[in-house]
Design an enzyme around this catalytic site. Structure first.
Site, PDB file in Angstrom:
ATOM      1  N   ASP A 191      -3.355  35.417 -35.018  1.00  0.00           N
ATOM      2  CA  ASP A 191      -1.974  35.371 -34.506  1.00  0.00           C
ATOM      3  C   ASP A 191      -1.281  34.150 -35.109  1.00  0.00           C
ATOM      4  OD1 ASP A 191       0.246  35.912 -32.878  1.00  0.00           O
ATOM      5  OD2 ASP A 191      -0.580  34.828 -31.161  1.00  0.00           O
TER       6      ASP A 191
ATOM      7  N   GLU B 257       2.479  33.338 -39.341  1.00  0.00           N
ATOM      8  CA  GLU B 257       3.669  33.541 -40.212  1.00  0.00           C
ATOM      9  C   GLU B 257       3.824  32.417 -41.231  1.00  0.00           C
ATOM     10  OE1 GLU B 257       3.667  33.928 -36.822  1.00  0.00           O
ATOM     11  OE2 GLU B 257       3.458  36.080 -37.101  1.00  0.00           O
TER      12      GLU B 257
ATOM     13  N   ASP C 159       5.467  40.841 -30.734  1.00  0.00           N
ATOM     14  CA  ASP C 159       5.947  40.776 -29.353  1.00  0.00           C
ATOM     15  C   ASP C 159       7.099  41.735 -29.060  1.00  0.00           C
ATOM     16  OD1 ASP C 159       4.013  38.904 -29.173  1.00  0.00           O
ATOM     17  OD2 ASP C 159       5.369  37.177 -29.170  1.00  0.00           O
TER      18      ASP C 159
HETATM   19  O1  MIG Z   1       3.458  32.235 -28.656  1.00  0.00           O
HETATM   20  O2  MIG Z   1      -1.560  34.002 -27.894  1.00  0.00           O
HETATM   21  O3  MIG Z   1       2.188  37.905 -30.427  1.00  0.00           O
HETATM   22  O4  MIG Z   1       0.177  38.822 -28.729  1.00  0.00           O
HETATM   23  O5  MIG Z   1      -0.569  37.141 -26.611  1.00  0.00           O
HETATM   24  C1  MIG Z   1       2.725  33.265 -28.123  1.00  0.00           C
HETATM   25  C2  MIG Z   1      -0.497  34.280 -27.037  1.00  0.00           C
HETATM   26  C3  MIG Z   1       1.457  33.408 -28.912  1.00  0.00           C
HETATM   27  C4  MIG Z   1       1.895  35.699 -29.579  1.00  0.00           C
HETATM   28  C5  MIG Z   1       1.272  37.032 -29.808  1.00  0.00           C
HETATM   29  C6  MIG Z   1       0.782  37.588 -28.509  1.00  0.00           C
HETATM   30  C7  MIG Z   1      -0.182  36.634 -27.869  1.00  0.00           C
HETATM   31  C8  MIG Z   1       0.471  35.266 -27.658  1.00  0.00           C
HETATM   32  N1  MIG Z   1       0.962  34.774 -28.949  1.00  0.00           N
END
Ligand code: MIG
Length: 776
Positions: A415, A418, A489
């Site tokens: 995650d 980016e 999200d």
């Molecule tokens: O800023 O890890 O898209 O699936 O649950 C949030 C917490 C960070 C974004 C991800 C989401 C995940 C969440 N993450």
């Protein structure tokens, strides 16, 4: 910014598959990769290695050239290209003009409103007032250093572009490729989300071609928003480097695009099952409770995802040992049939004596700025960013995966890659070593997630010797070789359920096959009805995962009432039955490049009814899903393309090339099987395991011979690449079914059940897994 101009065409030369073009101001070349793909290249900046095309193999084509006044005509097999001054191209396929570069300047539609105000000062004041109230002032896109402008023909449609909001046909919208962490509700005017796939398909009458602009800087795609006479793509940096791919059908374009950027490998069978996630199941007891909830209600479950709170202070490659006991917990859950996937973000907590941080620092494995270690803030607080452009970093990250597999983890969720950052975006001048050609964040941003996923994949592959499971949020073209994808999200909104279909369809057309959206929606509180409808659609997504944000209400199938449980279970049960079908589709995808989930246009391009079809999709060639996507609706207008279609819930056959109003109360998601198909299914079970029996569901079509290949192997290792598998061919003609294990290097099934479907009648025959001919 000033757009570069090539100037007059002065000279040319041919070198094997390449035509070198010498213009007044720049040189360029057109290179035939094979008879259907050519590359248009001009080194504007410096030579770079492609991040997505790891090996470019060319097949010889014979080229001949005619001079027509000041232009050149390049002929190579079925393609001819007329090259004009300024590197303007007209492309012909079998003598039909299929793509024409726009010869005029860009001319954006005018925004007249501000002309009412007289002075510049007044204009500024008006803008400020409107912005002050919260209005966003739109502007036209500026000129880009690199711009390729293609004429828009009134009937052209555009598809692809990876993960974008909006509809299937991208015409009339503009997009940017810049991986973006976007927590607000995704809407159709958004230009960017998490993924960058600078690839689109034009359908021009009945010929389709694709363009892959292999430039990792921020790139711009205006699909006819600023002017209805043209579309353009461009960049402010990097090189002009695009591949022109002639289909001539959409399927052909997609297959050829993935032949360049890579195919989705066959996943572990278990990972095709049911995934349950939430931010966060933050302690082992909660995971136990969720598993119990599933068990108690007899709902299938295969994989649970642990979000950031399993870690010790958000430190990657650690876990919180007050809340979890690893690997004992994972072993216990494995016993119950549940695999665990844990999240790993890129941000490494800047904390003295934290081994990952210390190792990274000691070996210069992090991104830098002005020669110093660069920090920003993410979940762990102050953090360093691994420099994945460096081979040493990738190897180190890959090796670290064994920490997780030693904890009994079965897959890794990447995650925030980016990369996301809380203290403003990473500055442009953050430096990356880039394996000997140092560069900055502008060039690397869009491939950061790609490289992270690649390192993760390779690490898991090395330590386990099994097919890795990686799921990523950010990616670039070609990431499909390493990872599966979810769409970030989304929110618990009906419009996001609606949007999921065209979004996933366009991702499929962009080479990403193992995909899904958070079932139920990530942000906001879901309603019962939305959760049910989402599960009915999501049960068909290649990646089937329910996930929700912190502090949202419970969103598991049993969060509401018995009716929700029943409807949700019905949807998931069918998915579980279909596992062997999905598995075959992935196997076929590794061979051909076909995605698993597809818009109808993929198979029925000549049928105009499919060109803007946003609320239906196909799974493989044989299953058509036309879900209800609005609150309160209990009927669905379904379009069925050519063929005869068997309604799964009504046991009734419909004739295609027609619209029907189909009953769809809460527990029904209109689903049709194409007559003339074989669908392999498993008997129902709560957890996916490799089974030694199979059901072949045969949907007869009058006078039609049917042939279907089905793969049986261990479901998890790479042995199938060494031919260790069994391949059954099932063929049906008249009243005979031929079961033939044409390749038998794995095992035969112990039991085969044949179910033969015709209008209102299902006949069942039970037999063995041997080669045999059966009359019915
Ligand atoms: O800023 O890890 O898209 O699936 O649950 C949030 C917490 C960070 C974004 C991800 C989401 C995940 C969440 N993450």
């Amino acid at each position: 910014m000033e757009t570069i101009v090539f100037g007059k065409l002065i000279d040319y030369s041919i070198n094997e598959n390449k035509v070198n073009l010498h213009f007044e101001n720049y040189d360029a070349y057109i290179e035939f990769i094979n008879k259907d793909i050519f590359r248009v290249y001009s080194c504007i900046k410096e030579k770079v290695k492609s991040f997505s095309i790891e090996e470019l193999t060319t097949t010889p084509v014979s080229i001949n050239i005619e001079k027509i006044n000041a232009s050149l005509k390049i002929n190579a097999d079925d393609i001819s290209i007329i090259v004009h001054d300024n590197l303007k191209l007209d492309v012909y396929y079998k003598d039909v003009l299929i793509c024409e570069d726009y010869k005029n300047e860009r001319a954006p539609f005018i925004r007249h409103a501000l002309e009412l105000t007289e002075s510049e000062e007044q204009k500024e004041t008006s803008k400020k007032v409107s912005e002050g109230e919260g209005h966003k002032n739109n502007t036209n896109s500026y000129n880009h250093v690199i711009e390729v402008i293609k004429k828009h023909n009134p009937n052209n449609k555009y598809y692809g572009l990876g993960e974008k909001t909006g509809f299937l046909n991208k015409h009339g919208y503009e997009y940017e490729m810049w991986n973006t962490d976007e927590p607000s509700a995704h809407l159709e005017y958004f230009k960017s989300l998490y993924k960058s796939i600078p690839f689109y398909i034009t359908l021009n009458a009945d010929i389709a071609y694709g363009i892959f602009f292999d430039n990792t800087y921020r790139t711009f795609f205006d699909m006819g928003k600023e002017n209805s006479d043209y579309i353009y793509f461009g960049a402010d940096n990097g090189n002009l480097d695009y591949y022109f791919i002639v289909g001539p059908c959409i399927k052909g374009v997609v297959r050829k695009y993935v032949s360049l950027t890579g195919k989705t490998p066959l996943p572990k069978k278990k990972m095709l099952g049911i995934h349950q996630s939430r931010w966060s199941y933050g302690r082992n007891k909660r995971v136990d409770q969720i598993i119990e909830g599933y068990e108690k209600n007899n709902i299938p479950l295969d994989v649970m995802h642990l979000d950031i709170d399993y870690m010790d202070n958000y430190k990657v490659f650690t876990y919180n040992n007050e809340r979890f006991d690893l690997p004992n917990d994972t072993a216990k859950w494995k016993e119950k049939g549940i695999d665990i996937v844990t999240i790993i973000d890129p941000g490494v907590k800047a904390e003295d004596n934290y081994f990952i941080y210390e190792e990274g620092k000691a070996n210069n494995l992090f991104a830098t700025q002005n020669g110093q270690l660069y920090h920003n803030r993410v979940w762990p607080g102050k953090s360093a960013y691994p420099d994945f452009t460096k081979e040493e970093t990738r190897n180190w990250w890959a090796k670290n995966q064994h920490i997780m597999t030693n904890y009994g983890v079965a897959g890794i969720w990447n995650d925030m890659n980016e990369p996301a950052s809380f203290d403003g975006p990473l500055p442009d001048d953050v430096e990356f070593a880039n394996d000997g050609r140092p560069t900055n964040h502008l060039e690397i941003h869009n491939v950061y997630g790609h490289l992270m996923a690649k390192a993760t994949y390779e690490g898991l592959k090395d330590t386990t010797n099994e097919r890795p499971f990686v799921i990523t949020r950010a990616c670039y073209a070609g990431s499909q070789k390493y990872t599966t994808f979810w769409t970030g999200d989304n929110q618990s909104l009906w419009i996001h359920l609606q949007m999921a279909i065209p979004m996933l369809c366009n991702m499929s057309l962009s080479g990403l096959s193992f995909i899904g959206t958070d079932i139920g929606g990530f942000g906001a509180d879901v309603t019962k009805e939305l959760l049910i409808r989402w599960a009915e659609v999501g049960a068909f997504f290649p990646l089937c995962r329910n996930h929700a944000s912190m502090l949202t209400r419970d969103q598991e199938p049993f969060a509401f009432d018995q009716e929700t449980i029943d409807c949700y279970k019905k949807a998931l049960d069918y998915r579980v039955e279909l596992i062997p079908y999905y598995y075959d589709l992935f196997y076929n995808g590794e061979l051909t490049g076909d995605p698993v989930l597809k818009p109808l246009i993929y198979n029925y391009q000549n049928d105009f009814n499919t060109h803007n079809l946003n609320d239906e999709f196909l799974i493989g060639d044989s299953i058509l899903v036309s879900p209800v996507l609005e609150q309160g609706k209990t009927k669905k207008l379904v379009y069925l393309p050519k063929g005869n279609w068997y309604n799964k819930d009504e046991n009734k056959i419909y004739k295609g090339e027609n619209y029907y109003v189909i009953d769809a109360p809460l527990h029904i998601c209109p689903t049709f099987i194409k007559c003339g198909s074989v669908i392999p299914t498993y008997p129902l079970s709560l957890h996916i395991e490799n089974k030694d029996e199979i059901i072949f569901n045969i949907y007869l079509d009058e006078f039609k011979e049917i042939s279907y290949n089905h793969l049986y192997d261990d479901g998890k290792s790479f042995d199938y690449r060494n031919n260790i598998y069994t391949l059954y061919n099932i063929s049906i003609s008249n009243d005979t079914i031929n079961i033939d294990p044409v390749i038998n290097n794995y095992k035969l099934y112990n039991k085969i059940t044949l179910r033969i479907y015709s209008d209102n009648n299902i006949q069942e025959i039970i037999t063995t897994g041997n080669k045999q001919i059966i009359k019915f």
